[in-house]
Motif scaffolding. Sequence first.
Motif, PDB file in Angstrom:
ATOM      1  N   ARG A 175       6.876  11.431  -2.359  1.00 41.70           N
ATOM      2  CA  ARG A 175       5.826  11.734  -1.375  1.00 41.70           C
ATOM      3  C   ARG A 175       5.913  13.098  -0.682  1.00 41.70           C
ATOM      4  O   ARG A 175       4.889  13.566  -0.163  1.00 41.70           O
ATOM      5  CB  ARG A 175       5.776  10.624  -0.316  1.00 41.70           C
ATOM      6  N   VAL A 206       3.076  -7.647  -5.269  1.00 40.57           N
ATOM      7  CA  VAL A 206       3.781  -8.928  -5.143  1.00 40.57           C
ATOM      8  C   VAL A 206       3.291  -9.597  -3.867  1.00 40.57           C
ATOM      9  O   VAL A 206       3.294  -8.985  -2.790  1.00 40.57           O
ATOM     10  CB  VAL A 206       5.307  -8.714  -5.143  1.00 40.57           C
ATOM     11  N   LEU A 236       5.149  15.174   9.671  1.00 41.26           N
ATOM     12  CA  LEU A 236       3.968  15.011   8.846  1.00 41.26           C
ATOM     13  C   LEU A 236       2.781  15.796   9.409  1.00 41.26           C
ATOM     14  O   LEU A 236       2.100  16.538   8.698  1.00 41.26           O
ATOM     15  CB  LEU A 236       3.645  13.524   8.756  1.00 41.26           C
ATOM     16  N   TRP A 242      13.471  11.153   2.093  1.00 41.31           N
ATOM     17  CA  TRP A 242      13.563  11.273   0.636  1.00 41.31           C
ATOM     18  C   TRP A 242      14.983  11.020   0.133  1.00 41.31           C
ATOM     19  O   TRP A 242      15.201  10.224  -0.795  1.00 41.31           O
ATOM     20  CB  TRP A 242      13.081  12.687   0.308  1.00 41.31           C
ATOM     21  N   LEU A 274       6.960  -9.254   2.991  1.00 43.58           N
ATOM     22  CA  LEU A 274       7.489 -10.216   2.011  1.00 43.58           C
ATOM     23  C   LEU A 274       8.783 -10.848   2.525  1.00 43.58           C
ATOM     24  O   LEU A 274       8.969 -12.068   2.446  1.00 43.58           O
ATOM     25  CB  LEU A 274       7.767  -9.519   0.668  1.00 43.58           C
ATOM     26  N   ALA A 319       4.437  -2.305  -8.887  1.00 37.17           N
ATOM     27  CA  ALA A 319       3.996  -1.188  -8.053  1.00 37.17           C
ATOM     28  C   ALA A 319       2.550  -1.431  -7.617  1.00 37.17           C
ATOM     29  O   ALA A 319       1.657  -1.520  -8.462  1.00 37.17           O
ATOM     30  CB  ALA A 319       4.093   0.119  -8.833  1.00 37.17           C
ATOM     31  N   ALA A 320       2.333  -1.530  -6.331  1.00 36.70           N
ATOM     32  CA  ALA A 320       0.987  -1.852  -5.840  1.00 36.70           C
ATOM     33  C   ALA A 320       0.000  -0.727  -6.121  1.00 36.70           C
ATOM     34  O   ALA A 320      -1.187  -0.973  -6.338  1.00 36.70           O
ATOM     35  CB  ALA A 320       1.040  -2.138  -4.343  1.00 36.70           C
TER      36      ALA A 320
HETATM   37  C1  LIG Z   1       3.389  12.802   3.304  1.00 36.80           C
HETATM   38  C2  LIG Z   1       4.860  12.582   3.322  1.00 36.80           C
HETATM   39  C3  LIG Z   1       5.714  13.674   3.332  1.00 36.80           C
HETATM   40  C4  LIG Z   1       7.104  13.481   3.357  1.00 36.80           C
HETATM   41  N1  LIG Z   1       7.916  14.585   3.383  1.00 36.80           N
HETATM   42  C5  LIG Z   1       9.259  14.397   3.439  1.00 36.80           C
HETATM   43  C6  LIG Z   1      10.132  15.520   3.514  1.00 36.80           C
HETATM   44  O1  LIG Z   1       9.695  16.665   3.539  1.00 36.80           O
HETATM   45  N2  LIG Z   1      11.472  15.303   3.564  1.00 36.80           N
HETATM   46  C7  LIG Z   1      11.993  14.044   3.541  1.00 36.80           C
HETATM   47  O2  LIG Z   1      13.223  13.880   3.589  1.00 36.80           O
HETATM   48  N3  LIG Z   1      11.188  12.942   3.471  1.00 36.80           N
HETATM   49  C8  LIG Z   1       9.838  13.104   3.426  1.00 36.80           C
HETATM   50  N4  LIG Z   1       9.008  12.007   3.382  1.00 36.80           N
HETATM   51  C9  LIG Z   1       9.602  10.669   3.375  1.00 36.80           C
HETATM   52  C10 LIG Z   1       9.875  10.163   1.963  1.00 36.80           C
HETATM   53  O3  LIG Z   1       8.801  10.438   1.124  1.00 36.80           O
HETATM   54  C11 LIG Z   1      10.114   8.641   2.035  1.00 36.80           C
HETATM   55  O4  LIG Z   1      11.312   8.453   2.754  1.00 36.80           O
HETATM   56  C12 LIG Z   1      10.206   8.017   0.657  1.00 36.80           C
HETATM   57  O5  LIG Z   1       8.953   8.077   0.023  1.00 36.80           O
HETATM   58  C13 LIG Z   1      10.643   6.562   0.749  1.00 36.80           C
HETATM   59  O6  LIG Z   1      10.661   6.017  -0.528  1.00 36.80           O
HETATM   60  P1  LIG Z   1      10.559   4.430  -0.746  1.00 36.80           P
HETATM   61  O7  LIG Z   1      10.697   4.247  -2.217  1.00 36.80           O
HETATM   62  O8  LIG Z   1      11.471   3.750   0.162  1.00 36.80           O
HETATM   63  O9  LIG Z   1       9.093   4.031  -0.269  1.00 36.80           O
HETATM   64  P2  LIG Z   1       7.665   4.511  -0.749  1.00 36.80           P
HETATM   65  O10 LIG Z   1       7.725   5.875  -1.337  1.00 36.80           O
HETATM   66  O11 LIG Z   1       6.744   4.296   0.402  1.00 36.80           O
HETATM   67  O12 LIG Z   1       7.283   3.487  -1.902  1.00 36.80           O
HETATM   68  C14 LIG Z   1       7.003   2.148  -1.629  1.00 36.80           C
HETATM   69  C15 LIG Z   1       6.010   1.644  -2.645  1.00 36.80           C
HETATM   70  O13 LIG Z   1       5.999   0.237  -2.624  1.00 36.80           O
HETATM   71  C16 LIG Z   1       4.685  -0.209  -2.827  1.00 36.80           C
HETATM   72  N5  LIG Z   1       4.568  -1.582  -2.340  1.00 36.80           N
HETATM   73  C17 LIG Z   1       4.580  -2.026  -1.055  1.00 36.80           C
HETATM   74  N6  LIG Z   1       4.457  -3.360  -1.019  1.00 36.80           N
HETATM   75  C18 LIG Z   1       4.363  -3.785  -2.286  1.00 36.80           C
HETATM   76  C19 LIG Z   1       4.204  -5.053  -2.888  1.00 36.80           C
HETATM   77  N7  LIG Z   1       4.146  -6.168  -2.151  1.00 36.80           N
HETATM   78  N8  LIG Z   1       4.123  -5.134  -4.229  1.00 36.80           N
HETATM   79  C20 LIG Z   1       4.217  -4.011  -5.006  1.00 36.80           C
HETATM   80  N9  LIG Z   1       4.362  -2.774  -4.480  1.00 36.80           N
HETATM   81  C21 LIG Z   1       4.436  -2.652  -3.147  1.00 36.80           C
HETATM   82  C22 LIG Z   1       3.856   0.782  -2.038  1.00 36.80           C
HETATM   83  O14 LIG Z   1       2.517   0.747  -2.461  1.00 36.80           O
HETATM   84  C23 LIG Z   1       4.577   2.082  -2.377  1.00 36.80           C
HETATM   85  O15 LIG Z   1       4.024   2.658  -3.519  1.00 36.80           O
HETATM   86  C24 LIG Z   1       7.623  12.176   3.362  1.00 36.80           C
HETATM   87  C25 LIG Z   1       6.761  11.067   3.375  1.00 36.80           C
HETATM   88  C26 LIG Z   1       5.381  11.271   3.358  1.00 36.80           C
HETATM   89  C27 LIG Z   1       4.460  10.086   3.374  1.00 36.80           C
END
Ligand SMILES: Cc1cc2nc3c(=O)[nH]c(=O)nc-3n(C[C@H](O)[C@H](O)[C@H](O)COP(=O)(O)OP(=O)(O)OC[C@H]3O[C@@H](n4cnc5c(N)ncnc54)[C@H](O)[C@@H]3O)c2cc1C
Length: 391
Positions: A43, A81, A154, A293, A245, A34-35
């Motif tokens: 989120r 990574v 957002l 989400w 990546l 996790a970066a």
């Molecule tokens: C402010 C906000 C509000 C939101 N509100 C809603 C909502 O109301 N309803 C809804 O349906 N969705 C909402 N979303 C969308 C939802 O949060 C995302 O779809 C969800 O977070 C996606 O999850 P994920 O695990 O794919 O990615 P992420 O949550 O973005 O996690 C990816 C992680 O990978 C890490 N990472 C990246 N590259 C590397 C690497 N090379 N090495 C190690 N780690 C790495 C990043 O740092 C990050 O922590 C919202 C998003 C945001 C930003």
Amino acid sequence: MSAPVLIVGGGLAAATAAATLRESAYDGDVVVYAAEPHLPYERPGLSKGYLMGEKDADSLLVHPPSWYAEHDVEVRTSTRVESIDPGAHTVTADGASQPYAKLLLATGATPRHLRAADESGAPVAYLRTREDSDRIRSALAPGRRIAVLGGGFLGLEVAAAARAAGAEVTVLESLDQPLLRVLGPEVGAVFADLHREHGVDLRLGVQVTGFDGDGRRARLTVDGSPAVDADLLVVGIGATPDVSLAAAAGLPVDDGIVVDSRMRTSHPDVFAAGDVARAHHPVLGRSIRVEHWDNAIRQGRVAGHVMAGVDDEARDLPYFFTDQYDLGMEYAGSVGPDGYDEVVLHGDVPGRVFRAYWVAGGTVVAAMHVNDWDASESVRAAVGRRVAELV
Ligand SMILES: Cc1cc2nc3c(=O)[nH]c(=O)nc-3n(C[C@H](O)[C@H](O)[C@H](O)COP(=O)(O)OP(=O)(O)OC[C@H]3O[C@@H](n4cnc5c(N)ncnc54)[C@H](O)[C@@H]3O)c2cc1C
């Protein structure tokens, strides 16, 4: 000793995949890179309860801290990574090579930046991480002026949180309604009314042509509209999938890492899920990338199952929700690239308790309810049905 399953990403898709591996009786090593300096967290609260100071950081966590030791899942926080080598089955992090048996890329997305704003000297914020939300929250106070660029979910959620804190808010959107691309003009107008009623200076169909600032204040020049002075400019103009990546490793990328409905990339031991994945959707019959989400949970679960040797497929329709002021909504389905023919509205639209159905070729392709929580299941069930069957 066999190589571990490695999961890259500290978000919801990553943590869900780790849990699913254990639920599927996978008993090999599982390591999450996790970066960010945090355990995997969700989120949505960053622009809602957490931003408003109503929820604390622990409430964002996908699993409580003790869960990881209890389930023998190692999380290496603050560890990015740097590269992956699918042929050699290795990743590189902290300068060291680490072998894997299976690899999940759940790297999420990064806010799209506006270079002219970044280089202007204006105080500019984006919103993706806990630290971003903390920074914006520290600027929200009665009388402070917040400019929001972008009338998407957002931007609108930040506007609502800022108004709740007593800040003066201007939202600038180049299209003719907020949320126009997702909801169309009919339902976008409902959100425009909502924000104006709550005192937001909502400027639609405007172009920001200039950014200026002195580190503490921003001045935005707006074509055909008075300039906007603000103590903070929040830019919410979308996000781009973090495909670096995969792209560097030569895996197919097309606005997202290309995967099938079982989250498999072109390499049999490399998977992708969540915001970063462009997945074939077997029900819609096309590939889609979904930044929601619910999708991160569902795809994380499918990836976890398939990596554990349990067959699974992501077939559910896209689903999302938002909360702004006293409006809560849920939306299911997907309006395809050909658009829709009509929106059928049932209920009290001015009173903001209603259902909306987007119809193409006589079939409901997407449906939502606003503040009509008894309809939560029925709107989802309506997708795919003939419009004549709606009651
Ligand atoms: C402010 C906000 C509000 C939101 N509100 C809603 C909502 O109301 N309803 C809804 O349906 N969705 C909402 N979303 C969308 C939802 O949060 C995302 O779809 C969800 O977070 C996606 O999850 P994920 O695990 O794919 O990615 P992420 O949550 O973005 O996690 C990816 C992680 O990978 C890490 N990472 C990246 N590259 C590397 C690497 N090379 N090495 C190690 N780690 C790495 C990043 O740092 C990050 O922590 C919202 C998003 C945001 C930003």
